[in-house]
Design a protein around this motif. Structure first.
Motif: not given
Lengths: 253, 253
Positions: A29, A33, A58, A152, A155-156, A159, B26, B147-149, B152, B155-156
């Motif tokens: 996921r 993104n 998701s 995490q 995602i970093l 991103y 979280k 679909s960022l929760n 997330q 954190i970004l």
């Protein structure tokens, strides 16, 4: 968005010995993104496919469906030209250590396949895994509280890659809403004259000697918003409402 | 790390109507990874404290213990000079939309308290919440799979803030003209209430059915200048002049 420059393939995300299917799903996921679709798994603890991965993704099923499984990290990155290993900072490492940002910049600049490698949830990559990589990525984190989980960390990195890929491809930039330009000066002046014209007879500018300074203050203040023509019109509507009412009162008084 | 430049407080993270305690935990973990410690909760669905927040925080208890709870977003950001609302891209928004990166750059450059506001897990911030903010943060994301929760998104933003805070503190700051920071939100609210309170009896908001939209338009327009406390005071002086005069007239009429 996330269209990398031509000939620069997006990095492959490699998860080494991931423990929970759930975390594989979350990583998928996180990847999707930011436009990353290629996942490789090295010896996932509970085998593959893993039924608990899907729900955590998701909707990023496309990533899971195309995930490739390997026995060793060496095999998983055999076709990659640039291998980055993510770790917390370690002593005695003799490889370059870069931030996700610097890694992303390097990845989008190098027209060859890159891979970013992540270790198991608890322990992270072991020394032999790290040895395979050319470069280490370490997220600069609170020295007193470093607690990034797998998704995490993914995602970093995803991103940062996405940021650099879109910047460098000079494509559709991140959303900057189209704002109306500030109203032309004459519209502003009309509004400003209306306001000061209302304030003058009420003694707002007294004593007269201070009027130039006060006028300058007001002008500075009302140029600050750079109101567009709709907003100038709204402000004039407000003033007209206030002034009109006064005229009614004055006529009646 | 994460040493912000002197006089630049780290942003406050505001969660509006969060649903699951787990997600609050979280978010706390995400924050502390990048050195953010101040959390505010607006009307958390399951009350506060919430026993399921702690385990998800993975040790970021200090954030949860000091979390402050408010009934409304307006109260939660009353002492903040710069309020950023995180949203997915929306049509018809008339505020500046920036990336987390641009927001972070602005936050570390402005010596005044900032807040970054996040909406409920499912729905995100509603229009009235967004109206309170001066600026919108949108994470540039895969257009086909966004679909960022909550954690997330947090954190970004925290990560970008940390990057900018440490970068900037590593340097000697260039002399920046000393501008007054925007007035705190409660001063703005006082001015805004005075204005709308004057317009209401004059029929400005009729027909009643359009009032919410008109109020939002006005709020957007008057948050735009980011007036400092002297400017807010000047605007109130203008309004008082206009209103006082009317009262005199009304008394005499």
């Amino acid at each position: 968005m996330t269209n990398p420059a031509p000939n620069v393939p997006p990095p492959i995300i490699v998860l080494v010995r991931p423990q929970l299917g759930q975390n594989i799903g979350k990583a998928a996921r996180a990847m999707l993104n930011f436009g990353l679709t290629r996942m490789r798994l090295v010896a996932p603890r509970d085998g593959w496919p893993n039924p608990s991965a899907g729900p955590s993704a998701s909707g990023a099923d496309v990533v899971l469906e195309h995930a490739e499984v390997f026995d060793t990290l060496a095999e998983a990155v055999a076709d990659c030209a640039h291998v980055y290993a993510t770790t917390v900072r370690k002593r005695g490492v003799t490889k370059p250590v870069v931030t996700p940002e610097a890694a992303a910049a390097a990845i989008v600049a190098a027209p060859a396949q890159s891979a970013i490698v992540f270790g198991p949830e608890r322990s992270g990559l072991d020394t032999d895994d790290v040895a395979i990589a050319r470069t280490i990525i370490t997220v600069p984190i609170n020295a007193e509280f470093g607690s990034l989980n797998l998704a995490q960390a993914v995602i970093l990195c995803a991103y940062e890659w996405s940021k650099h890929a879109t910047q460098d491809s000079a494509l559709v930039q991140p959303p900057v809403e189209e704002l109306l330009p500030p109203a032309p000066q004459f519209e502003f002046d009309g509004m400003f004259d209306q306001l000061t014209g209302m304030l003058e007879p009420l003694g707002y500018f007294e004593p007269e000697i201070r009027k130039p300074v006060t006028m300058r203050t007001l002008r500075t203040m009302f140029t600050k918003p750079a109101w567009n023509h709709l907003e100038v019109r709204t402000m004039r509507g407000i003033l007209t409402t206030l002034a009109h009412h006064r005229r009614i009162r004055e006529r009646n008084s």
